[in-house]
Design a protein around this motif. Structure first.
Motif, mmCIF file in Angstrom:
data_model
loop_
_atom_site.group_PDB
_atom_site.id
_atom_site.type_symbol
_atom_site.label_atom_id
_atom_site.label_comp_id
_atom_site.label_asym_id
_atom_site.label_seq_id
_atom_site.Cartn_x
_atom_site.Cartn_y
_atom_site.Cartn_z
ATOM 1 N N VAL A 281 -6.180 -4.906 -15.518
ATOM 2 C CA VAL A 281 -6.462 -4.742 -14.099
ATOM 3 C C VAL A 281 -5.506 -3.704 -13.511
ATOM 4 O O VAL A 281 -4.458 -3.394 -14.088
ATOM 5 C CB VAL A 281 -6.305 -6.078 -13.335
ATOM 6 C CG1 VAL A 281 -7.243 -7.128 -13.894
ATOM 7 C CG2 VAL A 281 -4.861 -6.568 -13.379
ATOM 8 N N LYS A 282 -5.883 -3.185 -12.339
ATOM 9 C CA LYS A 282 -5.016 -2.261 -11.603
ATOM 10 C C LYS A 282 -4.703 -2.915 -10.262
ATOM 11 O O LYS A 282 -5.598 -3.286 -9.509
ATOM 12 C CB LYS A 282 -5.717 -0.922 -11.407
ATOM 13 C CG LYS A 282 -4.843 0.152 -10.768
ATOM 14 C CD LYS A 282 -5.514 1.522 -10.833
ATOM 15 C CE LYS A 282 -5.509 2.089 -12.248
ATOM 16 N NZ LYS A 282 -6.004 3.497 -12.295
ATOM 17 N N ASN A 283 -3.382 -3.082 -10.006
ATOM 18 C CA ASN A 283 -2.988 -3.762 -8.772
ATOM 19 C C ASN A 283 -2.903 -2.788 -7.596
ATOM 20 O O ASN A 283 -3.245 -1.600 -7.736
ATOM 21 C CB ASN A 283 -1.665 -4.509 -8.976
ATOM 22 C CG ASN A 283 -0.506 -3.577 -9.291
ATOM 23 O OD1 ASN A 283 -0.601 -2.352 -9.139
ATOM 24 N ND2 ASN A 283 0.603 -4.150 -9.727
ATOM 25 N N ASP A 284 -2.425 -3.275 -6.464
ATOM 26 C CA ASP A 284 -2.380 -2.445 -5.251
ATOM 27 C C ASP A 284 -1.420 -1.277 -5.392
ATOM 28 O O ASP A 284 -1.555 -0.261 -4.712
ATOM 29 C CB ASP A 284 -1.969 -3.300 -4.042
ATOM 30 C CG ASP A 284 -3.031 -4.330 -3.685
ATOM 31 O OD1 ASP A 284 -4.204 -4.108 -4.063
ATOM 32 O OD2 ASP A 284 -2.690 -5.359 -3.072
ATOM 33 N N GLU A 285 -0.409 -1.414 -6.274
ATOM 34 C CA GLU A 285 0.539 -0.316 -6.519
ATOM 35 C C GLU A 285 0.029 0.641 -7.593
ATOM 36 O O GLU A 285 0.774 1.486 -8.072
ATOM 37 C CB GLU A 285 1.905 -0.876 -6.945
ATOM 38 C CG GLU A 285 2.689 -1.553 -5.831
ATOM 39 C CD GLU A 285 2.209 -2.971 -5.573
ATOM 40 O OE1 GLU A 285 1.560 -3.545 -6.467
ATOM 41 O OE2 GLU A 285 2.468 -3.503 -4.474
ATOM 42 N N GLN A 286 -1.242 0.469 -7.998
ATOM 43 C CA GLN A 286 -1.886 1.314 -9.010
ATOM 44 C C GLN A 286 -1.215 1.197 -10.381
ATOM 45 O O GLN A 286 -1.217 2.132 -11.171
ATOM 46 C CB GLN A 286 -1.902 2.788 -8.564
ATOM 47 C CG GLN A 286 -2.681 3.038 -7.279
ATOM 48 C CD GLN A 286 -4.142 2.590 -7.414
ATOM 49 O OE1 GLN A 286 -4.880 3.075 -8.276
ATOM 50 N NE2 GLN A 286 -4.555 1.644 -6.579
ATOM 51 N N PHE B 135 8.846 -7.376 -14.581
ATOM 52 C CA PHE B 135 8.364 -6.583 -13.451
ATOM 53 C C PHE B 135 7.940 -7.507 -12.310
ATOM 54 O O PHE B 135 7.244 -8.501 -12.520
ATOM 55 C CB PHE B 135 7.181 -5.710 -13.877
ATOM 56 C CG PHE B 135 6.469 -5.077 -12.717
ATOM 57 C CD1 PHE B 135 7.036 -4.003 -12.060
ATOM 58 C CD2 PHE B 135 5.241 -5.562 -12.275
ATOM 59 C CE1 PHE B 135 6.389 -3.418 -10.975
ATOM 60 C CE2 PHE B 135 4.585 -4.978 -11.199
ATOM 61 C CZ PHE B 135 5.167 -3.898 -10.545
ATOM 62 N N VAL B 136 8.393 -7.174 -11.104
ATOM 63 C CA VAL B 136 7.978 -7.900 -9.898
ATOM 64 C C VAL B 136 7.482 -6.873 -8.886
ATOM 65 O O VAL B 136 8.235 -5.969 -8.510
ATOM 66 C CB VAL B 136 9.148 -8.703 -9.288
ATOM 67 C CG1 VAL B 136 8.678 -9.444 -8.035
ATOM 68 C CG2 VAL B 136 9.704 -9.685 -10.303
ATOM 69 N N PRO B 137 6.213 -6.950 -8.460
ATOM 70 C CA PRO B 137 5.691 -5.963 -7.499
ATOM 71 C C PRO B 137 6.544 -5.880 -6.234
ATOM 72 O O PRO B 137 6.935 -6.899 -5.666
ATOM 73 C CB PRO B 137 4.286 -6.501 -7.180
ATOM 74 C CG PRO B 137 3.923 -7.330 -8.367
ATOM 75 C CD PRO B 137 5.201 -7.943 -8.849
ATOM 76 N N GLY B 138 6.865 -4.651 -5.830
ATOM 77 C CA GLY B 138 7.616 -4.445 -4.598
ATOM 78 C C GLY B 138 9.114 -4.474 -4.739
ATOM 79 O O GLY B 138 9.832 -4.241 -3.770
#
Length: 581
Positions: A96-101, A278-281
């Motif tokens: 999948v591709k998240n909001d941060e690409q 890894f943690v988004p943001g």
């Protein structure tokens, strides 16, 4: 039938009953698991990543919110009114591709709640009760297999696990290569010649023998099974000659294997772990370089690893204040009676490897031990430097061939060499079978989701200063139950790091990076503690095997000093975040 056997039979019967109950009446709780790989674009513009040195093309990428493996979608797909089998996700994984690409691999996993701990509980309880790891592990495997509905134990459980590349590699290394090398060293008298040489020039008694073992543990800082086998096989002959108890030696070997890899982390650990955190943001965890830098910056907080290595040094100096009653008794027994094992002990190393059987007219030489050992270390280290991972099979294979070649050149007959090789295999076959069963039950425990269940018990409303201690306790239990630190990392880090960041945000901590480092270190170190102390861990089994110790004597004797180290580490982590986060 004695009392212990009756109780063991009752435990097995209850385990089987509850396993059938879980399989037929308990619903699975599904959880989203995400994995971050170091992806890149190929020359043709396709997304790809490297796996075991091979390029893998990524296809069929979907937006994260559309994936059926997203947690919210997994929850929506479950309807309690339908049959359990229809609740199984249709996909086993999806990119999948998240909001941060960013590209993330999603996989579904499940647990049975508290029941997920049943196979590990049965195995460990039987180990402690009967001191018989073989039947205990097998009982745990049967219970786990029934919970999963895999009633054909051979075709559905044992053979698929034996067919895995990692399991085959373990059996090749520890049965054929390690066993063969030890057997040839026994036949040529090389190990005894090395012990005599070290005793004459360096080892003057038990203390110096233990100090040399500790220094070798620090030297082989790659961690895990590699360090355990290298140090154990090297120091066994000189420690036996110096009359060091097998409980002390197995503890020294085990407690400088993985703990030192946390402190001197120039090994494969950072590269593996960074992909899980890894943690988004979170800016300081955004890239692979950032995550590697985060790993090394957190090393000063590896309190358990540091304390465990220092505690082992104290034992080597005969300071046994924190070693526990069992190790002190073992030390006194060896000094006063010369008995290296406790009465009634059943060492994993068989009698074929405990005595020399040198053919008449053959003169042993210390170089027959040193040259293969140097070759082994040189190949392991050089392949790690140039190829990125140590080729242990190459190293042991070269050492085995060199040992046999030297013996042939010196005049030993091929028949005697083959006889020594065969005795070596017989000497480690029981430990190899136990190791194989430990790998299988670790795989079953992971599939059943015991670790996932434990981590999911945590919530974001915890006081921030309590989170590191709880992460430590939970990872200790997961690793103890599954017998693997790296497997625990794969379970715990993708859940623990986002949880730690959520606590940072919700409670407004002034120093979030330090708090994240401490939480990271607790997972890293708690997993090593559980792995080190578990009777179903490969490093625990190999520490006992290579030093000639009874497995349960090793487990029980090292538990006390390890708990001391873990308790002190937990206090230091709590105080660190309370005053500085």
């Amino acid at each position: 039938m004695n009392k212990n056997n009756s109780l063991a039979l009752l435990i097995i019967s209850l385990g089987l009953f509850f396993a059938f109950y879980v399989n037929n009446a308990v619903d699975k709780t599904w959880l989203e698991q995400s994995y971050l790989y170091d992806t890149y674009h190929t020359e043709s513009g396709e997304d790809a990543y490297k796996y075991k040195g091979k390029e893998v093309i990524i296809t069929d990428i979907v937006p994260y919110h559309q994936s059926p493996l997203k947690q919210e979608n997994l929850n929506l797909s479950i309807d309690s009114s339908i049959n359990k089998l229809s609740q199984e996700p249709l996909l086993t994984q999806q990119w999948v591709k998240n909001d941060e690409q960013q590209l993330i691999l999603l996989k579904p996993a499940f647990h049975f709640g508290l029941w997920s701990l049943l196979p590990a509980f049965i195995t460990i309880a039987l180990c402690l009760l009967t001191r018989e790891p073989l039947t205990s592990l097998f009982a745990g495997i049967v219970v786990g297999a029934i919970m999963l509905g895999k009633y054909d134990l051979t075709d559905a459980v044992i053979i698929p696990n034996l067919a895995k590349e990692s399991t085959a590699g373990l059996l090749l290394l520890y049965l054929w290569l390690l066993g063969g090398l030890l057997g040839i060293w026994s036949k040529t008298g090389a190990a005894q010649a090395f012990a005599n040489y070290m005793t004459e020039h360096f080892v003057k008694g038990p203390r110096s023998a233990k100090l040399i073992s500790w220094l070798l543990g620090l030297l082989f800082f790659q961690g895990g099974t590699m360090s355990t086998v290298l140090v154990g096989t090297t120091v066994r002959p000189l420690a036996d000659k110096a009359k060091v108890s097998h409980e002390e030696m197995s503890y020294i070997v085990d407690s400088t294997a993985s703990p030192i890899a946390l402190v001197i982390a120039f090994n494969a650990w950072p590269a593996y772990v960074q992909a899980l955190i890894f943690v988004p943001g979170v800016a300081f965890l955004a890239t692979e370089a950032d995550r590697l830098n985060f790993f090394f910056n957190s090393i000063p907080f590896s309190f358990y690893g540091i304390i465990a290595v220092i505690g082992t040094l104290l034992l080597c100096l005969n300071i046994t204040t924190f070693s526990g009653k069992r190790i002190r008794q073992a030390q006194q027994r060896a000094l006063k009676t010369g008995q290296l094992d406790a009465p009634g002990a059943r060492p994993l190393s068989a009698k074929e490897l405990q005595a020399c059987d040198v053919p008449s007219g053959y003169n042993s030489h210390v170089l027959e031990f040193i040259l293969p050992l140097v070759t082994l270390i040189a190949i392991a280290v050089s392949t790690f430097i140039f190829l990125g991972s140590p080729k242990i099979n190459w190293a042991f294979g070269a050492a085995l061939l060199l040992s046999a070649g030297i013996a042939l050149i010196k005049g030993m007959s091929l028949t005697d060499i083959v006889d020594g090789f065969g005795n070596g295999l017989k000497g480690v076959v029981l430990a190899s079978v136990i190791l194989m069963l430990a790998v299988i039950i670790g795989s079953i425990s992971k599939e059943i989701g015991g670790g996932l269940y434990l981590v999911s018990l945590l919530g974001e409303q915890l006081p921030f200063w309590l989170l590191p201690l709880l992460l430590q306790l939970i990872t200790m239990v997961i690793a103890f139950s599954t017998g693997t630190s790296w497997g625990t990392y794969a379970i715990a880090f993708p859940l623990a790091m986002p949880l730690a960041w959520a606590v940072c945000q919700s409670q407004g901590l002034a120093n979030p990076e330090l708090f994240m480092m401490v939480c990271f270190a607790t997972v890293l170190n708690g997993s090593v503690f559980g792995d080190q102390c578990s009777p179903i861990s490969d490093t625990t089994i190999l520490s006992a095997m290579t030093t000639g110790c009874d497995l349960m004597d090793h487990v029980k004797s090292q538990l006390v000093p390890a708990i001391y180290a873990a308790t002190l580490a937990g206090c230091l982590w709590t105080l660190t975040v309370y005053f500085f986060a």
